[in-house]
Design a protein around this motif. Structure first.
Motif, PDB file in Angstrom:
ATOM      1  N   LYS A  40       3.130  -0.980  -8.360  1.00 27.47           N
ATOM      2  CA  LYS A  40       2.100  -1.612  -7.630  1.00 27.47           C
ATOM      3  C   LYS A  40       1.291  -0.124  -7.091  1.00 27.47           C
ATOM      4  CE  LYS A  40       4.264  -5.755  -5.871  1.00 27.47           C
ATOM      5  NZ  LYS A  40       4.654  -6.536  -4.554  1.00 27.47           N
ATOM      6  N   GLY A  42      -1.687   0.893  -4.113  1.00 30.69           N
ATOM      7  CA  GLY A  42      -2.380   0.707  -3.038  1.00 30.69           C
ATOM      8  C   GLY A  42      -1.804  -0.469  -2.211  1.00 30.69           C
ATOM      9  N   ARG A  43      -2.636  -1.023  -1.328  1.00 28.56           N
ATOM     10  CA  ARG A  43      -2.309  -2.309  -0.504  1.00 28.56           C
ATOM     11  C   ARG A  43      -2.700  -3.503  -1.037  1.00 28.56           C
ATOM     12  NH1 ARG A  43      -5.336  -1.211   5.090  1.00 28.56           N
ATOM     13  NH2 ARG A  43      -4.116  -3.426   5.420  1.00 28.56           N
ATOM     14  N   SER A  44      -3.339  -3.371  -2.405  1.00 32.97           N
ATOM     15  CA  SER A  44      -3.935  -4.558  -2.877  1.00 32.97           C
ATOM     16  C   SER A  44      -2.908  -5.210  -3.609  1.00 32.97           C
ATOM     17  CB  SER A  44      -5.043  -4.450  -3.834  1.00 32.97           C
ATOM     18  OG  SER A  44      -4.553  -3.651  -4.908  1.00 32.97           O
ATOM     19  N   GLY A  45      -1.645  -4.618  -3.996  1.00 32.27           N
ATOM     20  CA  GLY A  45      -0.674  -5.133  -4.878  1.00 32.27           C
ATOM     21  C   GLY A  45      -1.017  -5.204  -6.404  1.00 32.27           C
ATOM     22  N   TYR A 155     -12.963  -4.525   3.092  1.00 31.32           N
ATOM     23  CA  TYR A 155     -11.703  -5.151   2.608  1.00 31.32           C
ATOM     24  C   TYR A 155     -11.082  -4.618   1.586  1.00 31.32           C
ATOM     25  CZ  TYR A 155      -8.130  -8.399   0.988  1.00 31.32           C
ATOM     26  OH  TYR A 155      -7.006  -8.985   0.558  1.00 31.32           O
ATOM     27  N   GLU A 158     -10.525  -0.296   1.904  1.00 34.74           N
ATOM     28  CA  GLU A 158      -9.051   0.048   2.668  1.00 34.74           C
ATOM     29  C   GLU A 158      -7.997  -0.722   2.005  1.00 34.74           C
ATOM     30  OE1 GLU A 158     -11.337  -0.958   7.159  1.00 34.74           O
ATOM     31  OE2 GLU A 158      -9.367  -1.902   6.408  1.00 34.74           O
ATOM     32  N   ARG A 159      -8.116  -1.166   0.888  1.00 30.80           N
ATOM     33  CA  ARG A 159      -6.811  -1.564   0.231  1.00 30.80           C
ATOM     34  C   ARG A 159      -6.632  -0.718  -1.128  1.00 30.80           C
ATOM     35  NH1 ARG A 159      -8.215  -5.018   3.804  1.00 30.80           N
ATOM     36  NH2 ARG A 159      -6.455  -6.510   4.824  1.00 30.80           N
ATOM     37  N   ALA A 201      -7.603   3.702  -2.005  1.00 29.19           N
ATOM     38  CA  ALA A 201      -7.855   3.182  -0.606  1.00 29.19           C
ATOM     39  C   ALA A 201      -8.543   4.419   0.142  1.00 29.19           C
ATOM     40  CB  ALA A 201      -6.827   2.612  -0.225  1.00 29.19           C
ATOM     41  N   GLU A 203      -9.413   5.517   4.191  1.00 30.21           N
ATOM     42  CA  GLU A 203      -8.769   5.410   5.340  1.00 30.21           C
ATOM     43  C   GLU A 203      -9.549   4.251   6.309  1.00 30.21           C
ATOM     44  OE1 GLU A 203      -6.147   6.945   6.731  1.00 30.21           O
ATOM     45  OE2 GLU A 203      -5.758   7.944   4.949  1.00 30.21           O
TER      46      GLU A 203
END
Length: 359
Positions: A40, A42-45, A155, A158-159, A201, A203
């Motif tokens: 995986k 970043g935060r996006s998956g 959105y 940031e991800r 991503a 900050e």
């Protein structure tokens, strides 16, 4: 040397050259991209490969992507290779992979057959052959996601997210067969492999909020069109195949058509008792895209020594029979191509047609 002697030597050299080119066609090679071990990002998956080429891009000002983070590091490549010499008296004496100017020695040599296996190595960073530069690819993907989805620019910034481009790098698999009394064979098979662009991503709060474009009201937003997918499969040989020697190879290729962009599918070529590896593909735009092909080996099946041989070549049971299809799975369903039938007879010649006598 007389003029007559020189002409004779030239003719012999031409015959040897022609014979060598015919023999080279007897060698069978298999070269496929991957397989990739995914992780995986970043935060996006979304995922990137641990053993594949990944270009990391970041933003200096938090507004747009403008720089590459790993252009001072090597990239990774992985291929699945295999092969078989056209004669049992021969063995694979040398084999190599070449990507980005780096040559990597391939293992598994020394026998008549090189079992299909995975080879991986590193090569110097190089911007791939793609429509956009890596930073531009991130910016284009960001704009597309905002325009086609219901998430804001902030959105995704940031991800972080991932863009995959097909056919980015060229990988060349080379192998040679030698031994026995015959002239050695030499084979080359090239493929195009993908690259992943990892858009990092930013900050939270680092990008300005004032210039955020207004979103279209839901009441006026157009509902997404239903996704339609179709599959097409082609083969170098089909129907009844008579072969004087086995294994017989059939190369399957094809394409997938989608009705809307940014569609992820998983596909597989499936026969009666065999199947290719399942692969995943993200299609960036509406239309058709070629798949990674598959070479199927049909070998002679063991026979009952007490059974009587058929009097007519190809009249007995075939060594392989069935049909092949391209199966495509996507969010919402599965589609299959039209079936391509095959019936393979090893150590056989096509039956002769009888001629009617005219009285």
């Amino acid at each position: 040397m007389s003029i007559h002697s020189r002409s004779v030597c030239a003719a012999l050299a031409a015959i040897i050259l022609i014979a060598g080119s015919v023999q080279a066609a007897d060698m069978v090679m298999n070269h496929e991209p991957g397989p990739y071990k995914m992780t995986k990002f970043g935060r996006s998956g979304e995922t990137i490969p641990l053993n594949g080429p990944v270009i990391h891009v970041f933003s200096k000002d938090g507004k747009q992507y403008d720089a590459i983070a790993n252009d001072n590091q090597n990239l990774k490549h992985v291929s699945q290779v295999g092969g078989i010499c056209g004669r049992r008296s021969q063995s694979i004496g040398s084999a190599s992979l070449e990507v980005g100017g780096v040559t990597h020695t391939v293992g598994g040599t020394g026998g008549n057959v090189m079992q299909r296996h995975t080879e991986s190595f590193a090569f110097p960073f190089a911007v791939p052959d793609m429509a956009r530069k890596p930073a531009a690819a991130c910016n284009f993907e960001l704009d597309k996601r905002v325009a086609q989805g219901n998430k804001t620019r902030e959105y995704w910034l940031e991800r972080g997210f991932v863009v995959r481009y097909e056919n980015a790098y060229e990988a060349t698999f080379t192998a040679s067969c030698a031994g026995g009394v015959s002239r050695g064979d030499f084979g080359v098979e090239k493929i195009r492999t993908p690259v992943w662009i990892a858009c990092a991503a930013t900050e939270p709060g680092s990008q300005p909020k004032a210039n955020t474009p207004a979103r279209q009201p839901k009441s006026r937003a157009r509902p997404p069109l239903p996704l339609k997918v179709s599959a097409k499969l082609e083969a170098t040989q089909r129907g009844t195949i008579h072969a004087s020697e086995c294994p017989v190879t059939v190369r399957y290729t094809g394409s997938i058509w989608v009705s809307r962009p940014d569609t992820t599918v998983r596909y597989q070529i499936v026969g009666a008792d065999w199947q290719s590896p399942e692969r995943q593909l993200t299609i960036d735009k509406t239309g058709s895209i070629e798949i990674t092909g598959w070479t199927q080996y049909f070998r002679e099946q063991p026979r009952d020594p007490n059974a009587l041989a058929a009097s007519t070549p190809g009249a007995g049971e075939p060594d392989a029979k069935g049909s092949a299809r391209l199966e495509v799975r996507y969010e919402g369903g599965t589609v299959r191509s039209e079936a391509i039938p095959y019936k393979v007879f090893c150590n056989s010649a096509p039956p002769k047609r009888s001629r009617l006598r005219k009285e």
